[in-house]
Write a protein that holds these residues in place. Structure first.
Motif, PDB file in Angstrom:
ATOM      1  N   MET A 133     -63.290  30.803  37.783  1.00 31.92           N
ATOM      2  CA  MET A 133     -62.890  30.093  38.998  1.00 31.92           C
ATOM      3  C   MET A 133     -61.892  30.915  39.812  1.00 31.92           C
ATOM      4  SD  MET A 133     -62.506  26.175  37.619  1.00 31.92           S
ATOM      5  CE  MET A 133     -61.848  25.645  39.201  1.00 31.92           C
ATOM      6  N   VAL A 134     -60.930  31.531  39.124  1.00 27.55           N
ATOM      7  CA  VAL A 134     -59.938  32.371  39.807  1.00 27.55           C
ATOM      8  C   VAL A 134     -60.616  33.567  40.465  1.00 27.55           C
ATOM      9  CG1 VAL A 134     -57.977  33.912  39.438  1.00 27.55           C
ATOM     10  CG2 VAL A 134     -57.998  31.657  38.375  1.00 27.55           C
ATOM     11  N   ASP A 135     -61.559  34.194  39.740  1.00 26.58           N
ATOM     12  CA  ASP A 135     -62.281  35.334  40.310  1.00 26.58           C
ATOM     13  C   ASP A 135     -63.057  34.913  41.561  1.00 26.58           C
ATOM     14  OD1 ASP A 135     -61.327  36.989  38.369  1.00 26.58           O
ATOM     15  OD2 ASP A 135     -63.104  36.846  37.080  1.00 26.58           O
ATOM     16  N   SER A 136     -63.645  33.715  41.529  1.00 30.58           N
ATOM     17  CA  SER A 136     -64.379  33.212  42.698  1.00 30.58           C
ATOM     18  C   SER A 136     -63.451  33.006  43.887  1.00 30.58           C
ATOM     19  CB  SER A 136     -65.087  31.896  42.347  1.00 30.58           C
ATOM     20  OG  SER A 136     -66.040  32.091  41.323  1.00 30.58           O
ATOM     21  N   LEU A 137     -62.258  32.472  43.618  1.00 36.68           N
ATOM     22  CA  LEU A 137     -61.286  32.274  44.696  1.00 36.68           C
ATOM     23  C   LEU A 137     -60.842  33.611  45.276  1.00 36.68           C
ATOM     24  CD1 LEU A 137     -59.063  29.411  43.236  1.00 36.68           C
ATOM     25  CD2 LEU A 137     -60.611  29.263  45.186  1.00 36.68           C
ATOM     26  N   LEU A 138     -60.657  34.593  44.411  1.00 39.31           N
ATOM     27  CA  LEU A 138     -60.266  35.920  44.893  1.00 39.31           C
ATOM     28  C   LEU A 138     -61.350  36.533  45.768  1.00 39.31           C
ATOM     29  CD1 LEU A 138     -58.562  37.412  41.707  1.00 39.31           C
ATOM     30  CD2 LEU A 138     -57.464  36.911  43.894  1.00 39.31           C
ATOM     31  N   GLU A 139     -62.607  36.384  45.351  1.00 38.27           N
ATOM     32  CA  GLU A 139     -63.715  36.902  46.151  1.00 38.27           C
ATOM     33  C   GLU A 139     -63.785  36.194  47.496  1.00 38.27           C
ATOM     34  OE1 GLU A 139     -65.662  39.507  45.655  1.00 38.27           O
ATOM     35  OE2 GLU A 139     -64.439  39.897  43.885  1.00 38.27           O
ATOM     36  N   LEU A 140     -63.555  34.869  47.495  1.00 44.25           N
ATOM     37  CA  LEU A 140     -63.569  34.115  48.744  1.00 44.25           C
ATOM     38  C   LEU A 140     -62.469  34.594  49.671  1.00 44.25           C
ATOM     39  CD1 LEU A 140     -64.628  31.736  50.439  1.00 44.25           C
ATOM     40  CD2 LEU A 140     -63.014  30.261  49.232  1.00 44.25           C
ATOM     41  N   ALA A 141     -61.293  34.859  49.114  1.00 43.58           N
ATOM     42  CA  ALA A 141     -60.182  35.357  49.933  1.00 43.58           C
ATOM     43  C   ALA A 141     -60.516  36.715  50.533  1.00 43.58           C
ATOM     44  CB  ALA A 141     -58.911  35.449  49.096  1.00 43.58           C
ATOM     45  N   LYS A 142     -61.230  37.557  49.763  1.00 38.86           N
ATOM     46  CA  LYS A 142     -61.611  38.876  50.285  1.00 38.86           C
ATOM     47  C   LYS A 142     -62.589  38.739  51.445  1.00 38.86           C
ATOM     48  CE  LYS A 142     -61.263  40.773  45.614  1.00 38.86           C
ATOM     49  NZ  LYS A 142     -62.060  41.264  44.464  1.00 38.86           N
ATOM     50  N   ILE A 143     -63.544  37.804  51.296  1.00 37.10           N
ATOM     51  CA  ILE A 143     -64.562  37.625  52.340  1.00 37.10           C
ATOM     52  C   ILE A 143     -63.934  37.128  53.630  1.00 37.10           C
ATOM     53  CG2 ILE A 143     -66.584  36.234  52.987  1.00 37.10           C
ATOM     54  CD1 ILE A 143     -67.393  36.294  50.045  1.00 37.10           C
ATOM     55  N   GLU A 144     -62.902  36.246  53.521  1.00 40.20           N
ATOM     56  CA  GLU A 144     -62.317  35.632  54.706  1.00 40.20           C
ATOM     57  C   GLU A 144     -61.355  36.549  55.448  1.00 40.20           C
ATOM     58  OE1 GLU A 144     -60.554  32.010  53.422  1.00 40.20           O
ATOM     59  OE2 GLU A 144     -62.446  30.906  53.498  1.00 40.20           O
ATOM     60  N   VAL A 145     -60.987  37.674  54.837  1.00 36.07           N
ATOM     61  CA  VAL A 145     -60.096  38.616  55.513  1.00 36.07           C
ATOM     62  C   VAL A 145     -60.815  39.179  56.729  1.00 36.07           C
ATOM     63  CG1 VAL A 145     -58.870  40.801  55.317  1.00 36.07           C
ATOM     64  CG2 VAL A 145     -58.846  39.183  53.413  1.00 36.07           C
ATOM     65  N   LEU A 146     -60.164  39.083  57.886  1.00 31.40           N
ATOM     66  CA  LEU A 146     -60.812  39.489  59.134  1.00 31.40           C
ATOM     67  C   LEU A 146     -60.950  41.007  59.228  1.00 31.40           C
ATOM     68  CD1 LEU A 146     -59.104  37.028  61.631  1.00 31.40           C
ATOM     69  CD2 LEU A 146     -61.335  36.831  60.541  1.00 31.40           C
TER      70      LEU A 146
END
Length: 324
Positions: free
Chosen positions: A255-268
């Protein structure tokens, strides 16, 4: 006149003083003597819009022929009166609309069919740095932003509205929307979304920070759970508890890894690429997993071939890909 306007029927008399509808006080106060009178209604679309009154016919009396003549011109007069009223109403509504748009909190720009500026409200002047004198000019020539300049003259806007996110010179972020005004022109509206973007970035940074901070203790929990077997004999129930701890900690790590990946994707802004040594990155990953491999009685060995190991990419993302 009031009787004719109320009932929509003409009246004429050549002896006004004896007519029951005559209001004598008007003659008394004005000193004007009304001898004869012809009054016909002004009709438009089946409704009375006014009345036409003729008084004191010279050298003759009113008759039916005068009524016919008067009625023959009332249609044209009624149309003129109605058009004048409609024009006044349209003008009043236009003035009302211009006032509403002028004092709107959102920047608004309206152009004609040739893309010349018709309206530029005070918020649009403030945000875009334009003056009232720009009204009448070609809109694309005065836009301070290239995207806005393209939007106001884009021919496809005639069929469908367009919108885009723009950043102005003061670093404010706006949602720009251009919509057609059929057979008239188009309207440009701007919505300030600076605060929304700042909140979105803060959320992304928060998710990334919290997820990163949670990863280390979760890895420790997983590691200790695997090492319990080497601390001494465990009962069947204790072994079941340990397996449950391992399973839940692995689930939390995913779950933490998924959140980290989501944060990377949302970086403009994407992270820059650089020259990366795949062999070095792979060796680091293998070394990181040696402890876990040993706990599971697994021999983890890296076999490499000679050749080019340098690539152009993002070292963090490459490390993540090899780790997975």
């Amino acid at each position: 006149v009031g009787h004719v306007a109320q009932h929509g029927k003409f009246i004429y008399t050549n002896d006004v003083s004896s007519h029951p509808l005559h209001y004598r006080e008007v003659d008394d106060k004005t000193g004007f003597q009304t001898r004869s009178l012809l009054c016909v209604p002004l009709m438009y679309a089946g409704k009375v819009v006014g009345a036409l009154q003729l008084v004191n016919k010279q050298a003759d009396e009113f008759d039916d022929r005068d009524v016919e003549r008067a009625l023959s011109i009332t249609m044209a007069v009624a149309i003129a009166v109605t058009n004048a009223r409609l024009f006044a109403e349209v003008e009043a509504r236009q003035h009302q609309l211009e006032t509403i748009l002028e004092h709107s909190n959102s920047p608004i720009l309206i152009t004609d069919a040739n893309h010349n500026i018709l309206l530029l409200n005070q918020q649009a002047r403030r945000v875009l740095g334009l003056a009232v004198e720009e009204i009448g000019r070609f809109a694309a020539d005065v836009m301070p932003n290239e995207t806005l300049a393209e939007m106001v003259k884009d021919p496809t806007v005639e069929q469908v509205a367009k919108q885009a996110e723009i950043t102005l010179s003061d670093n404010t972020v706006w949602l720009a929307r251009v919509a057609p005004i059929p057979e008239q022109g188009r309207i440009l509206m701007l919505q300030d979304i600076t605060q929304l973007r700042e909140l979105d970035q803060a959320k992304t940074h928060f998710v990334a920070a919290v997820s990163h901070d949670m990863r280390s203790p979760l890895n420790s929990i997983s590691g200790f759970a695997r090492e319990i077997d080497f601390a001494g004999d465990l009962s069947d129930q204790q072994k079941q508890y340990v397996k449950q701890i391992e399973k839940l900690s692995e689930h939390m790590t995913d779950m933490v890894d998924s959140l980290l990946e989501l944060a990377k994707i949302e970086v403009l802004e994407p992270e820059p690429f650089q020259t990366c040594n795949l062999l070095t990155i792979t060796n680091d990953v293998v070394s990181e997993f040696q402890v876990q491999a040993m706990a599971k009685r697994i021999s983890l060995v890296l076999n490499t071939q000679t050749g080019l190991t340098l690539v152009h990419g993002n070292p963090r993302q490459l490390r993540s890909a090899i780790t997975n």
